[in-house]
Design a protein around this motif. Structure first.
Motif, PDB file in Angstrom:
ATOM      1  N   THR A  41      65.706  13.902 -73.236  1.00  0.00           N
ATOM      2  CA  THR A  41      65.733  13.887 -74.649  1.00  0.00           C
ATOM      3  C   THR A  41      65.902  12.527 -75.241  1.00  0.00           C
ATOM      4  O   THR A  41      65.157  12.017 -76.122  1.00  0.00           O
ATOM      5  CB  THR A  41      66.431  14.967 -75.101  1.00  0.00           C
ATOM      6  N   ILE A  42      67.090  11.969 -74.663  1.00  0.00           N
ATOM      7  CA  ILE A  42      67.651  10.686 -75.361  1.00  0.00           C
ATOM      8  C   ILE A  42      66.482   9.672 -75.106  1.00  0.00           C
ATOM      9  O   ILE A  42      66.099   8.811 -75.780  1.00  0.00           O
ATOM     10  CB  ILE A  42      68.977  10.168 -74.400  1.00  0.00           C
ATOM     11  N   GLN A  43      65.880   9.564 -73.538  1.00  0.00           N
ATOM     12  CA  GLN A  43      64.962   8.728 -73.435  1.00  0.00           C
ATOM     13  C   GLN A  43      63.796   8.568 -74.426  1.00  0.00           C
ATOM     14  O   GLN A  43      63.312   7.609 -74.783  1.00  0.00           O
ATOM     15  CB  GLN A  43      64.640   8.758 -71.981  1.00  0.00           C
ATOM     16  N   GLN A  44      63.260  10.032 -74.404  1.00  0.00           N
ATOM     17  CA  GLN A  44      61.990  10.209 -75.204  1.00  0.00           C
ATOM     18  C   GLN A  44      62.428   9.476 -76.972  1.00  0.00           C
ATOM     19  O   GLN A  44      61.465   9.019 -77.522  1.00  0.00           O
ATOM     20  CB  GLN A  44      61.605  11.345 -75.262  1.00  0.00           C
ATOM     21  N   ALA A  45      63.394   9.943 -77.404  1.00  0.00           N
ATOM     22  CA  ALA A  45      63.995   9.455 -78.699  1.00  0.00           C
ATOM     23  C   ALA A  45      64.095   7.849 -78.844  1.00  0.00           C
ATOM     24  O   ALA A  45      63.387   7.372 -79.805  1.00  0.00           O
ATOM     25  CB  ALA A  45      65.266  10.084 -79.304  1.00  0.00           C
ATOM     26  N   LEU A  46      64.629   7.311 -77.809  1.00  0.00           N
ATOM     27  CA  LEU A  46      64.803   5.831 -77.826  1.00  0.00           C
ATOM     28  C   LEU A  46      63.216   5.138 -77.772  1.00  0.00           C
ATOM     29  O   LEU A  46      63.040   4.041 -78.574  1.00  0.00           O
ATOM     30  CB  LEU A  46      65.424   5.477 -76.655  1.00  0.00           C
ATOM     31  N   ILE A  47      62.397   5.792 -77.085  1.00  0.00           N
ATOM     32  CA  ILE A  47      61.131   5.340 -76.968  1.00  0.00           C
ATOM     33  C   ILE A  47      60.486   5.551 -78.302  1.00  0.00           C
ATOM     34  O   ILE A  47      59.818   4.416 -78.935  1.00  0.00           O
ATOM     35  CB  ILE A  47      60.180   5.918 -75.902  1.00  0.00           C
ATOM     36  N   ARG A  48      60.473   6.792 -79.075  1.00  0.00           N
ATOM     37  CA  ARG A  48      60.030   6.740 -80.450  1.00  0.00           C
ATOM     38  C   ARG A  48      60.533   5.563 -81.407  1.00  0.00           C
ATOM     39  O   ARG A  48      59.806   5.248 -82.059  1.00  0.00           O
ATOM     40  CB  ARG A  48      60.303   8.380 -80.818  1.00  0.00           C
ATOM     41  N   ASN A  49      61.933   5.594 -81.336  1.00  0.00           N
ATOM     42  CA  ASN A  49      62.531   4.946 -82.147  1.00  0.00           C
ATOM     43  C   ASN A  49      62.563   3.280 -82.238  1.00  0.00           C
ATOM     44  O   ASN A  49      62.588   2.639 -83.239  1.00  0.00           O
ATOM     45  CB  ASN A  49      63.973   5.098 -82.145  1.00  0.00           C
ATOM     46  N   THR A  50      61.991   2.914 -80.851  1.00  0.00           N
ATOM     47  CA  THR A  50      61.910   1.592 -80.788  1.00  0.00           C
ATOM     48  C   THR A  50      60.589   1.056 -80.496  1.00  0.00           C
ATOM     49  O   THR A  50      60.104  -0.084 -80.793  1.00  0.00           O
ATOM     50  CB  THR A  50      62.464   0.977 -79.536  1.00  0.00           C
ATOM     51  N   GLY A  51      59.724   1.984 -80.412  1.00  0.00           N
ATOM     52  CA  GLY A  51      58.253   1.709 -80.035  1.00  0.00           C
ATOM     53  C   GLY A  51      58.010   0.974 -78.701  1.00  0.00           C
ATOM     54  O   GLY A  51      56.969   0.329 -78.545  1.00  0.00           O
ATOM     55  N   ASN A  52      59.090   1.054 -77.925  1.00  0.00           N
ATOM     56  CA  ASN A  52      58.912   0.343 -76.668  1.00  0.00           C
ATOM     57  C   ASN A  52      58.770   1.438 -75.555  1.00  0.00           C
ATOM     58  O   ASN A  52      59.776   2.295 -75.227  1.00  0.00           O
ATOM     59  CB  ASN A  52      60.225  -0.532 -76.435  1.00  0.00           C
ATOM     60  N   ASN A  53      57.849   1.306 -74.930  1.00  0.00           N
ATOM     61  CA  ASN A  53      57.357   2.352 -73.894  1.00  0.00           C
ATOM     62  C   ASN A  53      58.284   2.163 -72.484  1.00  0.00           C
ATOM     63  O   ASN A  53      58.132   2.917 -71.583  1.00  0.00           O
ATOM     64  CB  ASN A  53      55.778   2.682 -73.433  1.00  0.00           C
ATOM     65  N   ASP A  54      58.766   0.911 -72.452  1.00  0.00           N
ATOM     66  CA  ASP A  54      59.323   0.461 -71.242  1.00  0.00           C
ATOM     67  C   ASP A  54      60.830   0.811 -71.128  1.00  0.00           C
ATOM     68  O   ASP A  54      61.530  -0.107 -70.915  1.00  0.00           O
ATOM     69  CB  ASP A  54      59.259  -1.068 -71.078  1.00  0.00           C
ATOM     70  N   ILE A  55      60.965   1.979 -71.309  1.00  0.00           N
ATOM     71  CA  ILE A  55      62.325   2.493 -71.148  1.00  0.00           C
ATOM     72  C   ILE A  55      62.414   3.810 -70.017  1.00  0.00           C
ATOM     73  O   ILE A  55      61.907   4.620 -70.076  1.00  0.00           O
ATOM     74  CB  ILE A  55      62.897   3.284 -72.357  1.00  0.00           C
ATOM     75  N   THR A  56      62.958   3.320 -68.748  1.00  0.00           N
ATOM     76  CA  THR A  56      62.680   4.021 -67.544  1.00  0.00           C
ATOM     77  C   THR A  56      64.002   4.820 -67.370  1.00  0.00           C
ATOM     78  O   THR A  56      65.134   4.236 -67.330  1.00  0.00           O
ATOM     79  CB  THR A  56      62.561   3.153 -66.333  1.00  0.00           C
ATOM     80  N   LEU A  57      63.819   5.997 -67.167  1.00  0.00           N
ATOM     81  CA  LEU A  57      65.163   7.084 -66.894  1.00  0.00           C
ATOM     82  C   LEU A  57      65.208   6.901 -65.287  1.00  0.00           C
ATOM     83  O   LEU A  57      64.385   7.618 -64.634  1.00  0.00           O
ATOM     84  CB  LEU A  57      65.062   8.218 -67.407  1.00  0.00           C
ATOM     85  N   MET A  58      66.372   6.721 -64.648  1.00  0.00           N
ATOM     86  CA  MET A  58      66.424   6.688 -63.415  1.00  0.00           C
ATOM     87  C   MET A  58      68.145   7.489 -63.005  1.00  0.00           C
ATOM     88  O   MET A  58      69.010   7.157 -63.790  1.00  0.00           O
ATOM     89  CB  MET A  58      66.467   5.386 -62.517  1.00  0.00           C
ATOM     90  N   GLN A  59      68.135   8.541 -62.020  1.00  0.00           N
ATOM     91  CA  GLN A  59      69.278   9.213 -61.667  1.00  0.00           C
ATOM     92  C   GLN A  59      70.360   8.339 -61.010  1.00  0.00           C
ATOM     93  O   GLN A  59      69.867   7.580 -59.995  1.00  0.00           O
ATOM     94  CB  GLN A  59      68.732  10.290 -60.901  1.00  0.00           C
ATOM     95  N   LEU A  60      71.384   8.208 -61.576  1.00  0.00           N
ATOM     96  CA  LEU A  60      72.404   7.597 -60.902  1.00  0.00           C
ATOM     97  C   LEU A  60      73.914   8.142 -61.196  1.00  0.00           C
ATOM     98  O   LEU A  60      74.272   8.163 -62.383  1.00  0.00           O
ATOM     99  CB  LEU A  60      72.582   5.991 -61.187  1.00  0.00           C
TER     100      LEU A  60
END
Length: 319
Positions: A41-60
Motif C-alpha cells: 500500500t505504501i509503495q502504491q501511495a508513493l507512486i501516486r504521490n511522486t508520479g514516479n513508476n520506478d519504485i520497486t518493492l522487494m522483500q528483505l
C-alpha cells in the motif's frame, strides 16, 4: 540516467520519507522491506504521490542471512549496478524484556543494525563499483553519546547469548551499542572501499517523530515517552532531505568515513576517551562531537572482525 537507490525499511518513518524524496528527484527507488503485504500500500501511495513508476518493492529481512542472500540474487538479476545503498532499517524495541537471537544466532539488535548491513554491503560491492559516484549511508543516532562514559563498552563476548542468563539485559543499551558499532563499521568500511571510489558515511539522527508502527513496538513506558516527545520532534522528511544531500550533493563529495549531525555538519571526534567534567559537559551539550571510543583501533577491529567471522561462510563462497 536515474540513479538506482536501495533504502532498507522504506515503508515507514524516515525510510518512507526518503523513498519519496529520491523518487521525486527521479531516481529508481528499491524499497527493501521485511513485509511485502504491509508495504504494498505504501509503495502504491508513493507512486501516486511522486508520479514516479520506478519504485520497486522487494522483500528483505535485514536480520536474516538467507533473506539477504535472496534479495541480492533477485536484485542482481534485475539491475546491472547500484548507485546508492541506504541502511535505514533498524531493530528498535525499547523495553523488550528478553534477550533475543536472530535465526543466525546473533543478538537481534546487532543482527539487524550491524551484521545484516555489513553482509548486504559486502554482497553488493560489485554493483556499487559499477556506479559513477557510489555511496553508502548508515543511519546512526544520538544514543552513541552514552559512549562519552569511559565505562561504556560493547559486549562482543555476549553477541550470541553466551552470558544472556548471567548479565542484566537492557534493550535500550543494546540499541545504543549497536548504533555505535554501526558507526565504527562506517569508519572501517570507508577505509576498506576507498580504492573503489565508494563513499561511506553515517548520519546521527536526533529527535525525529516516530511512526505509529515504531511506537507500537515499544514497551508501555517508552510509548508514553515517545508520544510526549513526538509533538516537538522533527518530521521524518527533515532527515530524508539529509539522506539525499549526503548521498548526492557536491558539498559532501569529498566526505568519507564521517558522522554528520542533524544539521548537516560533519562532526569531530572528542579528544579524550576519559574527558574531565568540563569537557564532558561540553561534549554532551554540543552536537558537533562524537565519543573518542569510535577512534579506538581496537574497537574498530572488533566490530569488523565480528562481522567478518559471522558471515565468513557466506562471503567465502563469493570469492
Amino acid at each position: 540516467m536515474s540513479r538506482i537507490v536501495i533504502i532498507t525499511g522504506a515503508n515507514s518513518g524516515i525510510g518512507k520519507a526518503a523513498a519519496q524524496k529520491f523518487a521525486l528527484e527521479g531516481d529508481h527507488v528499491i524499497m527493501a522491506c521485511r513485509s511485502i503485504q504491509r508495504s504494498r500500500t505504501i509503495q502504491q501511495a508513493l507512486i501516486r504521490n511522486t508520479g514516479n513508476n520506478d519504485i520497486t518493492l522487494m522483500q528483505l529481512d535485514i536480520s536474516s542471512f538467507a533473506s539477504i542472500q535472496q534479495f541480492v540474487q533477485q536484485f542482481t538479476e534485475r539491475f546491472e549496478q547500484l548507485d546508492l545503498l541506504i541502511h535505514n532499517a533498524a531493530y528498535l524495541k525499547h523495553g523488550e524484556p528478553r534477550y533475543l537471537l536472530s535465526e543466525d544466532d546473533i543478538e537481534l539488535s546487532f543482527a539487524t543494525n550491524v551484521v545484516g548491513p555489513y553482509l548486504l554491503t559486502q554482497l553488493l560491492l560489485p554493483q556499487l563499483g559499477k556506479a559513477k559516484q557510489p555511496a553508502i549511508l548508515h543511519a546512526c543516532t544520538t544514543n552513541i553519546k552514552h559512549f562519552f562514559d569511559p565505562k561504556r563498552q560493547i559486549e562482543f563476548d555476549n553477541m550470541r547469548g553466551e552470558y544472556a542468563n548471567q548479565r542484566i539485559f537492557n534493550s535500550y543499551k543494546l540499541y545504543g551499542d549497536s548504533k555505535m558499532a554501526l558507526f565504527l563499521l562506517t569508519i572501517k568500511l570507508a577505509e576498506q572501499v576507498k580504492e573503489q571510489r565508494i563513499r561511506v558515511n553515517a548520519l546521527q539522527i536526533n529527535r525525529v517523530k516516530l511512526s505509529p508502527e515504531t511506537i507500537a513496538n515499544l514497551s508501555a513506558r517508552y510509548r508514553i515517552l515517545a508520544r510526549l516527545q513526538n509533538p516537538t520532534s522533527q518530521p521524518p522528511s527533515s532527515m530524508a532531505d539529509l539522506y539525499y544531500d549526503i548521498c548526492t550533493s557536491t558539498n559532501y563529495r569529498d566526505i568519507n568515513g564521517s558522522l554528520i549531525n542533524h544539521r548537516g555538519i560533519v562532526m569531530k571526534a572528542a579528544t579524550s576517551e576519559k574527558p574531565h567534567p568540563f569537557q564532558l559537559i561540553r561534549y554532551l551539550t554540543s552536537d558537533q562531537y562524537y565519543p573518542a571510543y569510535a577512534t579506538n583501533r581496537t574497537y574498530l577491529d572488533q566490530v569488523w572482525d565480528f562481522c567478518e567471522q559471522a558471515t565468513d561462510t557466506i562471503l567465502s563462497k563469493q570469492i
